[in-house]
Scaffold this motif. Sequence first.
Motif, mmCIF file in Angstrom:
data_model
loop_
_atom_site.group_PDB
_atom_site.id
_atom_site.type_symbol
_atom_site.label_atom_id
_atom_site.label_comp_id
_atom_site.label_asym_id
_atom_site.label_seq_id
_atom_site.Cartn_x
_atom_site.Cartn_y
_atom_site.Cartn_z
ATOM 1 N N THR A 127 5.237 23.573 85.183
ATOM 2 C CA THR A 127 4.601 22.402 84.597
ATOM 3 C C THR A 127 3.226 22.196 85.230
ATOM 4 O O THR A 127 3.093 22.202 86.446
ATOM 5 N N ALA A 128 2.215 22.020 84.406
ATOM 6 C CA ALA A 128 0.864 21.781 84.910
ATOM 7 C C ALA A 128 0.711 20.313 85.276
ATOM 8 O O ALA A 128 1.154 19.435 84.543
ATOM 9 N N LEU A 129 0.107 20.073 86.410
ATOM 10 C CA LEU A 129 -0.166 18.712 86.848
ATOM 11 C C LEU A 129 -1.618 18.365 86.558
ATOM 12 O O LEU A 129 -2.513 19.177 86.783
ATOM 13 N N ARG A 130 -1.841 17.164 86.064
ATOM 14 C CA ARG A 130 -3.203 16.689 85.859
ATOM 15 C C ARG A 130 -3.778 16.311 87.210
ATOM 16 O O ARG A 130 -3.344 15.364 87.832
ATOM 17 N N THR A 131 -4.762 17.070 87.638
ATOM 18 C CA THR A 131 -5.309 16.856 88.975
ATOM 19 C C THR A 131 -6.736 16.343 88.951
ATOM 20 O O THR A 131 -7.290 16.023 89.988
ATOM 21 N N GLY A 132 -7.349 16.294 87.792
ATOM 22 C CA GLY A 132 -8.722 15.826 87.707
ATOM 23 C C GLY A 132 -9.136 15.682 86.265
ATOM 24 O O GLY A 132 -8.317 15.772 85.354
ATOM 25 N N GLN A 133 -10.406 15.443 86.074
ATOM 26 C CA GLN A 133 -10.939 15.343 84.722
ATOM 27 C C GLN A 133 -12.366 15.854 84.703
ATOM 28 O O GLN A 133 -13.022 15.916 85.731
ATOM 29 N N ARG A 134 -12.802 16.258 83.508
ATOM 30 C CA ARG A 134 -14.178 16.710 83.341
ATOM 31 C C ARG A 134 -14.700 16.135 82.028
ATOM 32 O O ARG A 134 -13.918 15.863 81.101
ATOM 33 N N PRO A 135 -16.008 15.972 81.918
ATOM 34 C CA PRO A 135 -16.574 15.441 80.675
ATOM 35 C C PRO A 135 -16.275 16.364 79.498
ATOM 36 O O PRO A 135 -16.256 17.577 79.635
ATOM 37 N N CYS A 136 -16.046 15.767 78.371
ATOM 38 C CA CYS A 136 -15.800 16.527 77.148
ATOM 39 C C CYS A 136 -17.072 17.293 76.784
ATOM 40 O O CYS A 136 -18.177 16.762 76.835
ATOM 41 N N SER A 137 -16.921 18.560 76.426
ATOM 42 C CA SER A 137 -18.052 19.433 76.094
ATOM 43 C C SER A 137 -18.564 19.163 74.682
ATOM 44 O O SER A 137 -17.823 18.687 73.816
ATOM 45 N N ALA A 138 -19.822 19.507 74.436
ATOM 46 C CA ALA A 138 -20.377 19.455 73.086
ATOM 47 C C ALA A 138 -19.526 20.331 72.172
ATOM 48 O O ALA A 138 -19.043 21.387 72.577
ATOM 49 N N GLY A 139 -19.321 19.871 70.946
ATOM 50 C CA GLY A 139 -18.477 20.588 69.992
ATOM 51 C C GLY A 139 -17.031 20.124 70.019
ATOM 52 O O GLY A 139 -16.226 20.550 69.211
ATOM 53 N N TYR A 140 -16.705 19.241 70.956
ATOM 54 C CA TYR A 140 -15.357 18.703 71.103
ATOM 55 C C TYR A 140 -15.421 17.187 71.214
ATOM 56 O O TYR A 140 -16.461 16.615 71.532
ATOM 57 N N TYR A 141 -14.280 16.544 70.980
ATOM 58 C CA TYR A 141 -14.115 15.141 71.330
ATOM 59 C C TYR A 141 -12.819 15.046 72.117
ATOM 60 O O TYR A 141 -11.904 15.854 71.932
ATOM 61 N N CYS A 142 -12.749 14.102 73.038
ATOM 62 C CA CYS A 142 -11.592 14.006 73.922
ATOM 63 C C CYS A 142 -10.919 12.651 73.775
ATOM 64 O O CYS A 142 -11.583 11.620 73.672
ATOM 65 N N ASN A 143 -9.601 12.693 73.766
ATOM 66 C CA ASN A 143 -8.805 11.480 73.630
ATOM 67 C C ASN A 143 -7.506 11.700 74.386
ATOM 68 O O ASN A 143 -6.859 12.732 74.220
ATOM 69 N N GLY A 144 -7.129 10.756 75.219
ATOM 70 C CA GLY A 144 -5.872 10.862 75.945
ATOM 71 C C GLY A 144 -5.825 12.032 76.907
ATOM 72 O O GLY A 144 -4.763 12.569 77.182
ATOM 73 N N GLY A 145 -6.989 12.452 77.404
ATOM 74 C CA GLY A 145 -7.038 13.570 78.342
ATOM 75 C C GLY A 145 -7.011 14.935 77.686
ATOM 76 O O GLY A 145 -7.011 15.960 78.367
ATOM 77 N N LEU A 146 -7.006 14.982 76.354
ATOM 78 C CA LEU A 146 -6.969 16.249 75.623
ATOM 79 C C LEU A 146 -8.274 16.456 74.872
ATOM 80 O O LEU A 146 -8.881 15.500 74.384
ATOM 81 N N ALA A 147 -8.712 17.707 74.760
ATOM 82 C CA ALA A 147 -9.934 18.053 74.033
ATOM 83 C C ALA A 147 -9.558 18.606 72.653
ATOM 84 O O ALA A 147 -8.655 19.436 72.531
ATOM 85 N N PHE A 148 -10.258 18.131 71.622
ATOM 86 C CA PHE A 148 -10.042 18.577 70.255
ATOM 87 C C PHE A 148 -11.360 19.120 69.708
ATOM 88 O O PHE A 148 -12.400 18.491 69.876
ATOM 89 N N PRO A 149 -11.343 20.282 69.033
ATOM 90 C CA PRO A 149 -12.586 20.835 68.498
ATOM 91 C C PRO A 149 -13.056 20.069 67.265
ATOM 92 O O PRO A 149 -12.235 19.575 66.482
ATOM 93 N N CYS A 150 -14.373 19.987 67.089
ATOM 94 C CA CYS A 150 -14.888 19.471 65.827
ATOM 95 C C CYS A 150 -14.396 20.400 64.717
ATOM 96 O O CYS A 150 -14.341 21.614 64.892
ATOM 97 N N PRO A 151 -14.044 19.833 63.565
ATOM 98 C CA PRO A 151 -13.510 20.671 62.485
ATOM 99 C C PRO A 151 -14.576 21.569 61.852
ATOM 100 O O PRO A 151 -15.779 21.377 62.050
ATOM 101 N N LEU A 152 -14.103 22.544 61.091
ATOM 102 C CA LEU A 152 -15.007 23.413 60.339
ATOM 103 C C LEU A 152 -15.944 22.561 59.494
ATOM 104 O O LEU A 152 -15.546 21.528 58.972
ATOM 105 N N GLY A 153 -17.175 23.004 59.371
ATOM 106 C CA GLY A 153 -18.138 22.288 58.545
ATOM 107 C C GLY A 153 -18.838 21.151 59.263
ATOM 108 O O GLY A 153 -19.589 20.402 58.662
ATOM 109 N N THR A 154 -18.571 21.014 60.574
ATOM 110 C CA THR A 154 -19.211 19.973 61.370
ATOM 111 C C THR A 154 -19.697 20.570 62.687
ATOM 112 O O THR A 154 -19.326 21.679 63.053
ATOM 113 N N PHE A 155 -20.506 19.788 63.405
ATOM 114 C CA PHE A 155 -20.959 20.178 64.737
ATOM 115 C C PHE A 155 -21.197 18.906 65.539
ATOM 116 O O PHE A 155 -21.302 17.811 64.979
#
Length: 75
Positions: free
Chosen positions: A14-42
């Motif tokens: 099991t992975a433990l959450r030990t830190g956080q980092r800013p969400c990268s361009a091309g993604y949005y982050c919610n609840g500690g998870l990163a999600f990619p922008c969908p096709l057709g967007t940037f």
Amino acid sequence: GYNSTADVSTADGTALRTGQRPCSAGYYCNGGLAFPCPLGTFSTATRAMSNGTCTPCPAGAVGQLFAANAPSACE
């Protein structure tokens, strides 16, 4: 937004959450998870918290990539 980092695993894998980092361009982050922008967007934004920061490609252009981080990804 920020996404969690998992630098440590327990004996059962099991992975433990030990830190956080800013969400990268091309993604949005919610609840500690990163999600990619969908096709057709940037998104050039960092620390984005919703898919509302994912901008549609210009008229006549088609985005072929998930998590595109620049308008040049639209062709």
